[in-house]
Design a protein around this motif. Structure first.
Motif, PDB file in Angstrom:
ATOM      1  N   CYS A   1      54.778  21.841  84.579  1.00  0.00           N
ATOM      2  CA  CYS A   1      55.380  21.560  83.280  1.00  0.00           C
ATOM      3  C   CYS A   1      55.126  22.704  82.306  1.00  0.00           C
ATOM      4  O   CYS A   1      54.199  23.494  82.494  1.00  0.00           O
ATOM      5  CB  CYS A   1      54.858  20.245  82.714  1.00  0.00           C
ATOM      6  N   ALA A   2      55.988  22.782  81.319  1.00  0.00           N
ATOM      7  CA  ALA A   2      55.751  23.705  80.219  1.00  0.00           C
ATOM      8  C   ALA A   2      54.853  23.000  79.207  1.00  0.00           C
ATOM      9  O   ALA A   2      54.822  21.775  79.154  1.00  0.00           O
ATOM     10  CB  ALA A   2      57.071  24.088  79.577  1.00  0.00           C
ATOM     11  N   ILE A   3      54.107  23.776  78.436  1.00  0.00           N
ATOM     12  CA  ILE A   3      53.241  23.180  77.415  1.00  0.00           C
ATOM     13  C   ILE A   3      53.511  23.868  76.077  1.00  0.00           C
ATOM     14  O   ILE A   3      53.570  25.098  76.002  1.00  0.00           O
ATOM     15  CB  ILE A   3      51.746  23.340  77.782  1.00  0.00           C
ATOM     16  N   LEU A   4      53.701  23.073  75.049  1.00  0.00           N
ATOM     17  CA  LEU A   4      53.756  23.617  73.697  1.00  0.00           C
ATOM     18  C   LEU A   4      52.472  23.155  73.020  1.00  0.00           C
ATOM     19  O   LEU A   4      52.223  21.954  72.883  1.00  0.00           O
ATOM     20  CB  LEU A   4      54.995  23.087  72.959  1.00  0.00           C
ATOM     21  N   LEU A   5      51.659  24.125  72.639  1.00  0.00           N
ATOM     22  CA  LEU A   5      50.285  23.848  72.245  1.00  0.00           C
ATOM     23  C   LEU A   5      50.057  24.193  70.780  1.00  0.00           C
ATOM     24  O   LEU A   5      50.120  25.363  70.394  1.00  0.00           O
ATOM     25  CB  LEU A   5      49.359  24.688  73.139  1.00  0.00           C
ATOM     26  N   VAL A   6      49.814  23.183  69.965  1.00  0.00           N
ATOM     27  CA  VAL A   6      49.413  23.434  68.582  1.00  0.00           C
ATOM     28  C   VAL A   6      47.904  23.463  68.545  1.00  0.00           C
ATOM     29  O   VAL A   6      47.249  22.546  69.049  1.00  0.00           O
ATOM     30  CB  VAL A   6      49.926  22.330  67.639  1.00  0.00           C
ATOM     31  N   GLU A   7      47.327  24.512  68.004  1.00  0.00           N
ATOM     32  CA  GLU A   7      45.874  24.600  68.019  1.00  0.00           C
ATOM     33  C   GLU A   7      45.387  25.550  66.939  1.00  0.00           C
ATOM     34  O   GLU A   7      45.982  26.578  66.691  1.00  0.00           O
ATOM     35  CB  GLU A   7      45.438  25.077  69.410  1.00  0.00           C
ATOM     36  N   HIS A   8      44.282  25.176  66.285  1.00  0.00           N
ATOM     37  CA  HIS A   8      43.649  26.075  65.312  1.00  0.00           C
ATOM     38  C   HIS A   8      42.628  26.963  65.989  1.00  0.00           C
ATOM     39  O   HIS A   8      42.194  27.956  65.431  1.00  0.00           O
ATOM     40  CB  HIS A   8      42.963  25.256  64.215  1.00  0.00           C
ATOM     41  N   HIS A   9      42.216  26.558  67.183  1.00  0.00           N
ATOM     42  CA  HIS A   9      41.205  27.308  67.912  1.00  0.00           C
ATOM     43  C   HIS A   9      41.871  28.545  68.514  1.00  0.00           C
ATOM     44  O   HIS A   9      42.426  28.523  69.602  1.00  0.00           O
ATOM     45  CB  HIS A   9      40.618  26.416  69.005  1.00  0.00           C
ATOM     46  N   MET A  10      41.821  29.660  67.750  1.00  0.00           N
ATOM     47  CA  MET A  10      42.619  30.842  68.076  1.00  0.00           C
ATOM     48  C   MET A  10      42.275  31.413  69.440  1.00  0.00           C
ATOM     49  O   MET A  10      43.141  31.794  70.212  1.00  0.00           O
ATOM     50  CB  MET A  10      42.395  31.896  66.987  1.00  0.00           C
ATOM     51  N   ASN A  11      40.986  31.428  69.738  1.00  0.00           N
ATOM     52  CA  ASN A  11      40.528  31.956  71.004  1.00  0.00           C
ATOM     53  C   ASN A  11      41.197  31.226  72.173  1.00  0.00           C
ATOM     54  O   ASN A  11      41.702  31.834  73.116  1.00  0.00           O
ATOM     55  CB  ASN A  11      38.997  31.776  71.045  1.00  0.00           C
TER      56      ASN A  11
END
Ligand SMILES: Nc1ncnc2c1ncn2[C@@H]1O[C@H](COP(=O)(O)OP(=O)(O)OP(=O)(O)O)[C@@H](O)[C@H]1O
Ligand SMILES: [Mg+2]
Lengths: 336, 260
Positions: B203-213
Motif C-alpha cells: 500500500c501507499a502511505i500518506l504520513l502526517v508527522e511532526h517528528h521530522m527525523n
C-alpha cells in the motif's frame, strides 16, 4: 504458529466462551431446568406473572438493540409493543387466525413501523429523539381509541381473544402451554439477537454508537444501519406485544400507556444497557419488583419501588449484566 | 497515473481558509510525508481526502476515480484506510473487536444472514478473525487483544487504529501523527514498522508527522504545507534544504512553536 492456532491460544473476554464445553453444556441444562420447573411448581396466577416477565424481557431485548447497542434513545417502545399486540388481536378476533400465523404478520408490521420511525430518528438524535419517541408512546393509545378504526380495534372496550390450545400430546393446561409459547418465542429471539450482536452487524451497531465518524471511515453506512436497527428492534418488541395479547387474552388502549415505555426503559437500564442476558433480568425486575413494593407497603408502593430502583442502580451501576460479568471474571480467575 | 491526485483543493471554515488551493500526487506504493507547522491544514486535507469534509473548491481523485462528493462510507471499499490524530476508536469494544470492525467494508452480509448465522456470515467472520489475529501479532497487540481499548495507553491505541485501518487491505493508508506520544526507541520501531507495512500490504502511505527525523527517514517524497499552502514538494533531501520550509519552521515564531 499459524494464525488460527494463535486465535485458539488467546484468552477470550466473553464469559460464555471462556468456559469449557462441559461447563457450557451444564449451564445450558441448568438454564433449561430453571425455565421449565415453574411449570409444575407455580400455580396459575404466578405462572401467568412469570409468563409476563418473559414477555417483558423480550420487549426489553428489542429496546436494547436500538438503544443499548445502537445508542438511539427510545422512550416510546411501548408503541411497538401495542402495534404487535393489536396486530395479533385483530387477526385472531376478526379473522380467526391461529396465534402462530399472526406472528410473522405482527413482526412485519412492527418492522415497517420501526423502519418508518427510523428515518426521522436519523435527523434528530439524542434528547430530541428521546422526546419524539416519547410522544409516539403518548399518541398510540389515543390513536387506538379513535372512532375511524373502532370497528377493527374495538375502541375503548378493546378486543377479547383466547390463549392458543395446548397440543393434544402434551399434558399441559392452557396457562402452562402459554408459558411454553412465550419461552419458545423469546428463546428464539434471544438466540437470533445473540448471533446478530456478536457478528459483523453487531460490531457495526456498536461502532456507530461509539464513534460515528470513525464508523463511516470503516465503511459503515450509518443511515442504513440505524434505520434497520430500529426496524429489528421494533419487530422484537412487537412480538412481545403479540405474546402479551394472547397471554392476557385481552387488548385495550389503556394497557399501552406511556408508563409501559418507561418500564421497558427501566428494565433495560437495570438489566444492563447493551446486554442480551441483562434484558432477561430487566424483564423480571419490571414485572416483580412493583409487586414486591406493593407487598411492603400498600399505601405507597410507588415510593418503595423508587427506593428499590435507586438501591439497585446504586449497588449495580452497570446492571445485572455487570454483576454477571464480574462474577464470571472471578470464576475464571479462580479456575485458571 | 498516480494513485492519489489532490487537485487545487480549497477548504474554508467561515472566514478561515484552512487549505488554500493545494495540489499533489501520491504514487502507488509510495510513502509520502506531509509536513507543516501546527494549523498548516494537514488534518483538514486528510479529512478532504477521506471524504469527511467536502472541499469548497477542487477535487480528489483516487485510482483515477473522482471521490469528492461520494458517500463517506464508500471510501473504505475503494481502498482508503485512515487513522485519526486524536484517536477515534470504538471505546466500548476490545482491541480485537475494534480491529474486526475495520473489516466491515470487506463483508457483505446483513442483519438476516448474521442473525441466522448463514454460511456466508460464518465465512466472513472466520476470514476476518484470521486477518485480525495476523494484524494483532504484527502490531504486537496480541497480549492486549481482549482488553477494552479505552484502558490502553495512547501509543498502543494508535497502533490499534493502524491495525483497524490495515485489516481492510487499503491501497492508500492515511496516518495522522502515528508517532504522537512515542519515545525515541518507539519512534525507531515505528519507522521500521511503516516500511514493513508498505512492503507487506503493497500500500501507499500518506504520513502526517511532526517528528521530522521519522518523516525524512521513511518517506520517498515529502510535501510541505504552511498556512494552507503548499510550500515544497520533493525528495526528503530537497524539502529539508528548501528555504521556505526552513523559514516556516525556524522563522517568525508565533503558532509555529511545535516544530520539531
Ligand atoms: N472544523 C473546523 N472549524 C473551523 N476551523 C477549523 C476546523 N478544523 C480546522 N480548522 C482550522 O483550520 C486550520 C488548519 O487546521 P488543521 O487541523 O488542518 O491543521 P494541522 O496542520 O493538522 O495542525 P496540527 O499539526 O496542529 O494537527 C487551523 O487554523 C484550524 O484552526
Ligand atoms: Mg492535525
Amino acid at each position: 504458529m499459524s494464525a488460527t492456532d494463535r486465535i485458539a491460544a488467546l484468552p477470550l473476554r466473553r464469559p460464555a466462551a471462556g468456559l469449557a464445553a462441559w461447563q457450557r453444556g451444564a449451564l445450558l441444562l441448568a438454564g433449561l431446568a430453571a425455565a421449565l420447573v415453574p411449570l409444575w411448581l407455580l400455580e396459575s396466577f404466578h405462572l401467568f406473572q412469570l409468563t409476563m416477565a418473559v414477555i417483558m424481557a423480550l420487549a426489553v431485548l428489542g429496546l436494547n438493540i436500538v438503544t443499548g447497542y445502537n445508542g438511539q434513545i427510545s422512550l416510546g417502545h411501548g408503541a411497538f409493543f401495542a402495534v404487535g399486540a393489536y396486530a395479533t388481536a385483530i387477526l385472531m378476533s376478526h379473522l380467526d387466525w391461529s396465534f402462530w400465523a399472526t406472528l410473522p404478520v405482527s413482526a412485519a408490521v412492527c418492522g415497517l413501523v420501526g423502519y418508518g420511525v427510523g428515518f426521522p430518528a436519523l435527523r434528530l438524535g439524542g434528547l430530541y429523539l428521546a422526546l419524539t419517541t416519547f410522544s409516539l408512546a403518548v399518541a398510540v393509545p389515543q390513536i387506538l381509541k379513535h372512532r375511524a378504526i373502532e370497528d377493527w380495534t374495538g375502541g375503548v372496550q378493546g378486543l377479547f381473544l383466547v390463549k392458543p390450545d395446548p397440543p393434544g400430546f402434551l399434558p399441559l393446561n392452557a396457562d402452562q402451554w402459554m408459558y411454553c409459547v412465550a419461552l419458545i418465542v423469546a428463546a428464539l429471539c434471544f438466540l437470533l439477537a445473540w448471533n446478530l450482536i456478536r457478528g459483523r452487524i453487531g460490531r457495526a451497531l456498536m461502532a456507530t454508537r461509539d464513534h460515528p465518524i470513525a464508523a463511516e471511515a470503516m465503511g459503515m453506512d450509518i443511515a442504513a444501519l440505524k434505520t434497520q436497527a430500529f426496524a429489528v428492534s421494533a419487530m422484537i418488541t412487537g412480538l412481545a406485544g403479540s405474546l402479551s395479547a394472547v397471554a392476557v387474552e385481552y387488548v385495550a388502549p389503556d394497557s399501552f400507556s406511556f408508563a409501559l415505555s418507561i418500564n421497558l426503559f427501566v428494565g433495560m437500564v437495570v438489566g444492563g444497557v447493551a446486554s442480551i442476558l441483562g434484558s432477561l433480568f430487566g424483564g423480571l425486575f419490571v414485572l416483580f419488583v412493583p409487586n414486591i413494593a406493593e407487598a411492603i407497603s400498600k399505601a405507597a408502593p410507588g415510593v418503595i419501588y423508587g427506593v428499590l430502583l435507586i438501591a439497585f442502580l446504586y449497588l449495580l451501576p452497570d446492571g445485572f449484566a455487570g454483576l454477571l460479568r464480574r462474577l464470571a471474571a472471578r470464576l475464571r480467575r479462580g479456575a485458571g | 497515473m498516480a494513485l492519489l491526485e489532490v487537485e487545487e483543493v480549497v477548504v474554508r471554515f467561515g472566514g478561515v481558509t484552512a487549505v488554500a488551493g493545494v495540489s499533489f500526487t501520491v504514487e502507488d506504493r509510495q510513502i509520502c510525508g506531509l509536513i507543516g507547522p501546527n494549523g498548516a491544514g494537514k488534518t483538514t486535507l486528510f479529512n478532504v481526502i477521506s471524504g469527511i469534509y467536502r472541499p469548497s473548491d477542487g477535487l480528489v481523485r483516487f485510482a483515477g476515480e473522482v471521490v469528492t462528493g461520494q458517500p463517506r462510507h464508500r471510501m473504505a471499499a475503494l481502498g482508503l484506510g485512515r487513522t485519526f490524530q486524536n484517536l477515534a476508536l470504538f471505546r466500548s469494544m476490545s482491541v480485537r473487536e475494534n480491529v474486526l470492525a475495520g473489516a466491515h467494508a470487506e463483508g457483505r452480509t446483513g442483519f438476516l444472514a448474521n442473525a441466522l448465522r448463514l454460511p456466508a456470515a460464518r465465512r466472513e467472520e472466520r476470514a476476518a478473525a484470521v486477518q485480525a489475529a495476523q494484524l494483532l501479532a504484527l502490531l504486537e497487540l496480541d497480549h492486549v487483544a481482549e482488553v477494552p481499548v479505552a484502558a490502553l495507553p495512547f501509543g498502543t491505541q494508535k497502533r490499534v487504529e493502524m491495525a483497524r485501518a490495515l485489516i481492510s487491505r487499503p491501497r492508500l493508508l492515511l496516518l495522522d501523527e502515528p508517532a504522537g506520544g512515542l519515545n525515541h526507541g518507539e519512534v525507531d520501531a515505528l519507522a521500521a514498522l511503516l516500511r514493513e507495512v508498505a512492503a507487506r500490504f503493497h500500500c501507499a502511505i500518506l504520513l502526517v508527522e511532526h517528528h521530522m527525523n521519522l518523516v525524512m527517514r521513511v518517506s520517498d517524497k515529502v510535501v510541505a504545507l504552511d498556512f494552507g499552502r503548499k510550500i515544497a514538494d520533493g525528495t526528503p533531501a530537497e524539502v529539508r534544504r528548501d528555504p521556505e520550509v526552513i523559514r516556516a519552521y525556524l522563522g517568525d515564531g508565533g503558532g509555529h512553536a511545535r516544530a520539531a
